[in-house]
Design a protein around this motif. Structure first.
Motif, mmCIF file in Angstrom:
data_model
loop_
_atom_site.group_PDB
_atom_site.id
_atom_site.type_symbol
_atom_site.label_atom_id
_atom_site.label_comp_id
_atom_site.label_asym_id
_atom_site.label_seq_id
_atom_site.Cartn_x
_atom_site.Cartn_y
_atom_site.Cartn_z
ATOM 1 N N UNK A 324 -58.105 -22.258 -19.098
ATOM 2 C CA UNK A 324 -57.397 -22.147 -17.824
ATOM 3 C C UNK A 324 -58.331 -22.442 -16.656
ATOM 4 N N UNK A 325 -59.554 -21.932 -16.728
ATOM 5 C CA UNK A 325 -60.530 -22.177 -15.672
ATOM 6 C C UNK A 325 -60.835 -23.664 -15.556
ATOM 7 N N UNK A 326 -60.968 -24.305 -16.701
ATOM 8 C CA UNK A 326 -61.255 -25.734 -16.702
ATOM 9 C C UNK A 326 -60.110 -26.522 -16.074
ATOM 10 N N UNK A 327 -58.893 -26.302 -16.539
ATOM 11 C CA UNK A 327 -57.762 -27.086 -16.042
ATOM 12 C C UNK A 327 -57.465 -26.809 -14.570
ATOM 13 N N UNK A 328 -57.746 -25.611 -14.115
ATOM 14 C CA UNK A 328 -57.496 -25.305 -12.704
ATOM 15 C C UNK A 328 -58.433 -26.075 -11.782
ATOM 16 N N UNK A 329 -59.542 -26.592 -12.351
ATOM 17 C CA UNK A 329 -60.527 -27.308 -11.548
ATOM 18 C C UNK A 329 -60.433 -28.829 -11.663
ATOM 19 N N UNK A 330 -59.492 -29.331 -12.455
ATOM 20 C CA UNK A 330 -59.439 -30.776 -12.657
ATOM 21 C C UNK A 330 -58.070 -31.357 -12.289
ATOM 22 N N UNK A 331 -57.317 -30.667 -11.473
ATOM 23 C CA UNK A 331 -56.035 -31.207 -11.028
ATOM 24 C C UNK A 331 -56.260 -32.488 -10.237
ATOM 25 N N UNK A 332 -55.338 -33.446 -10.423
ATOM 26 C CA UNK A 332 -55.364 -34.733 -9.734
ATOM 27 C C UNK A 332 -56.465 -35.679 -10.238
ATOM 28 N N UNK A 333 -57.152 -35.288 -11.312
ATOM 29 C CA UNK A 333 -58.165 -36.149 -11.914
ATOM 30 C C UNK A 333 -57.620 -36.702 -13.226
ATOM 31 N N UNK A 334 -57.683 -38.009 -13.405
ATOM 32 C CA UNK A 334 -57.227 -38.569 -14.676
ATOM 33 C C UNK A 334 -58.090 -38.027 -15.806
ATOM 34 N N UNK A 335 -57.421 -37.497 -16.829
ATOM 35 C CA UNK A 335 -58.115 -36.832 -17.926
ATOM 36 C C UNK A 335 -57.596 -37.345 -19.263
ATOM 37 N N UNK A 336 -58.516 -37.611 -20.185
ATOM 38 C CA UNK A 336 -58.155 -38.010 -21.542
ATOM 39 C C UNK A 336 -58.709 -36.959 -22.493
ATOM 40 N N UNK A 337 -57.824 -36.330 -23.260
ATOM 41 C CA UNK A 337 -58.179 -35.214 -24.134
ATOM 42 C C UNK A 337 -57.949 -35.594 -25.591
ATOM 43 N N UNK A 338 -58.882 -35.257 -26.456
ATOM 44 C CA UNK A 338 -58.642 -35.364 -27.893
ATOM 45 C C UNK A 338 -58.550 -33.955 -28.465
ATOM 46 N N UNK A 339 -57.613 -33.760 -29.391
ATOM 47 C CA UNK A 339 -57.425 -32.456 -30.025
ATOM 48 C C UNK A 339 -56.629 -32.637 -31.308
ATOM 49 N N UNK A 340 -56.649 -31.631 -32.167
ATOM 50 C CA UNK A 340 -55.871 -31.696 -33.403
ATOM 51 C C UNK A 340 -54.425 -31.279 -33.181
ATOM 52 N N UNK A 341 -54.177 -30.499 -32.140
ATOM 53 C CA UNK A 341 -52.820 -30.081 -31.794
ATOM 54 C C UNK A 341 -52.780 -29.691 -30.337
ATOM 55 N N UNK A 342 -51.667 -29.942 -29.670
ATOM 56 C CA UNK A 342 -51.607 -29.701 -28.225
ATOM 57 C C UNK A 342 -50.809 -28.464 -27.838
ATOM 58 N N UNK A 343 -50.171 -27.811 -28.796
ATOM 59 C CA UNK A 343 -49.335 -26.652 -28.461
ATOM 60 C C UNK A 343 -50.142 -25.506 -27.858
ATOM 61 N N UNK A 344 -51.418 -25.414 -28.296
ATOM 62 C CA UNK A 344 -52.230 -24.287 -27.833
ATOM 63 C C UNK A 344 -52.947 -24.566 -26.526
ATOM 64 N N UNK A 345 -52.770 -25.765 -25.954
ATOM 65 C CA UNK A 345 -53.476 -26.107 -24.730
ATOM 66 C C UNK A 345 -52.798 -25.482 -23.519
ATOM 67 N N UNK A 346 -53.608 -24.996 -22.609
ATOM 68 C CA UNK A 346 -53.090 -24.359 -21.396
ATOM 69 C C UNK A 346 -52.975 -25.396 -20.281
ATOM 70 N N UNK A 347 -51.963 -26.252 -20.392
ATOM 71 C CA UNK A 347 -51.820 -27.376 -19.470
ATOM 72 C C UNK A 347 -50.560 -27.262 -18.616
ATOM 73 N N UNK A 348 -50.024 -26.062 -18.499
ATOM 74 C CA UNK A 348 -48.754 -25.883 -17.785
ATOM 75 C C UNK A 348 -48.846 -26.289 -16.315
ATOM 76 N N UNK A 349 -50.059 -26.214 -15.736
ATOM 77 C CA UNK A 349 -50.208 -26.555 -14.323
ATOM 78 C C UNK A 349 -50.434 -28.043 -14.083
ATOM 79 N N UNK A 350 -50.595 -28.824 -15.156
ATOM 80 C CA UNK A 350 -50.817 -30.252 -15.003
ATOM 81 C C UNK A 350 -49.469 -30.928 -14.752
#
Length: 369
Positions: A324-350
């Protein structure tokens, strides 16, 4: 700064791929060893002309049958900025040096590529920047300075060439001191000249970065911790000439240069405590996140544009709070994420993004955020 599209041909496990990226968040998910990180690696190649995973160029060529590799590979990337856009081409060859072009004009050295595409990488390896040895931290600061300063890049290239020449001279010359030392005198003068410039630039940059790191870390720890960075030059710039002269015989004996910026380090302190020695694993990880976030701010400050953020399987290393701390600091920045599953990601504010599934070198768009 945003990547519009990337096209791969015979790169890693991709026979061919053309991928358009969202201006917001882009999630590449799938099982391990399917090619997710290879896309990030290709993006980084277009920014820095090398793999952030330490791979050699010939290792990036696709294997056709498990034994034989393709003769070459190609990366094409379109990056758009506020008022312009650029095309970057990287041509990797099995039996020759790779070729790089910007807008179809050949690039002769990395200095000409600097600033065309700025990226910041988060990976499990660079989250260990505090725990690892001094060489890792020197590489970190050099990479950051290179991304914003062509002058620093040129000085560093010249310094490394002179350091290499000096060490070869020291190793090959008679250890008893016989023979002409004129060349060594010349090398020492040039060594000190470029070393002083590097020390000065590192000091200024780390001082600025430390101020940004301190504010970010204070905020993400709720004011509980104060983080600062301290530059530890092996030798002060004003003392370097004397150190080189005083230790000449020692350098001749051991065949290496014992003083200079090639032996510098950086120390991280939380509440005046050396994090590497006394910090918990959580503190080290949070300090590394703060440093990478500060890197984003520094690039924006120096260039006037946001970099592209690459998160390579790093979220699995972070708990829910740190995500959450990470995503709150990267709004409006193009981001490319790799992961095995996305359900657990806290990206609701993106607010904007796309989800892709990666399977055995094939990428399929699944949904949008």
């Amino acid at each position: 700064m945003k990547i519009k599209e990337i096209e791969l041909k015979d790169f890693r496990n991709y026979p061919y791929l053309k991928l358009e990226l969202s201006d917001g968040i882009n999630i590449l998910y799938g099982s391990n060893a399917q090619g997710k990180s290879n896309i990030l690696e290709a993006i980084y190649m277009c920014a820095a002309a090398k793999s952030y995973r330490g791979a050699k160029d010939k290792e990036l060529l696709r294997f056709t049958d498990g034994l034989n590799q393709c003769d070459d590979a190609h990366i094409k990337l379109i990056v758009k900025k506020k008022y312009t856009s650029n095309r970057i081409d990287v041509h990797i060859k099995k039996s020759a040096r790779k070729g790089i072009a910007v807008d179809k004009f050949p690039v002769k050295n990395l200095g000409e590529l600097i600033g065309i595409l700025n990226v910041v990488v988060f990976s499990p390896e660079n989250l260990d920047i505090i725990r690892m040895g001094p060489a890792v931290r020197r590489d970190f600061i050099d990479s950051e300075l290179i991304s914003v300063s062509k002058i620093y890049y040129n000085n560093l290239v010249n310094f490394n060439k002179i350091l290499d020449s000096r060490n070869k001279y020291l190793k090959n010359r008679d250890v008893h001191g016989n023979g002409d030392i004129t060349l060594l005198d010349i090398l020492d003068e040039q060594f000190v000249f470029y070393a002083k410039k590097i020390i000065k630039d590192r000091f200024v940059y780390i001082e600025k970065l430390s101020q940004i790191v301190s504010e970010i870390h204070y905020n993400i720890t709720g004011g509980k911790e104060s983080l600062r960075m301290e530059y530890n030059p092996n030798t002060r710039a004003d003392e370097l000439a004397d150190k080189i002269s005083e230790n000449r015989q020692r350098d001749l004996k051991y065949g290496l240069t014992s003083f200079g910026p090639h032996r510098d380090d950086i120390t991280f302190y939380i509440n005046d405590m050396d994090v590497k020695v006394f910090g918990s694993q959580g503190q080290k990880r949070t300090a590394a996140i703060s440093t990478k976030l500060a890197e984003i701010s520094m690039i924006k400050e120096e260039t006037g544009d946001d970099p592209v953020l690459l998160l390579d399987d790093v979220l699995s290393e972070l708990d829910e709070n740190r995500q959450k701390l990470l995503f709150s600091n990267i709004k409006n920045i193009q981001t490319v994420i790799t992961c095995t599953g996305y359900d657990e990601l806290n990206i609701s504010d993106m607010s904007e993004g796309t989800i892709y599934e990666v399977n055995n070198g094939k990428v399929v768009k699944r949904s949008t955020l």
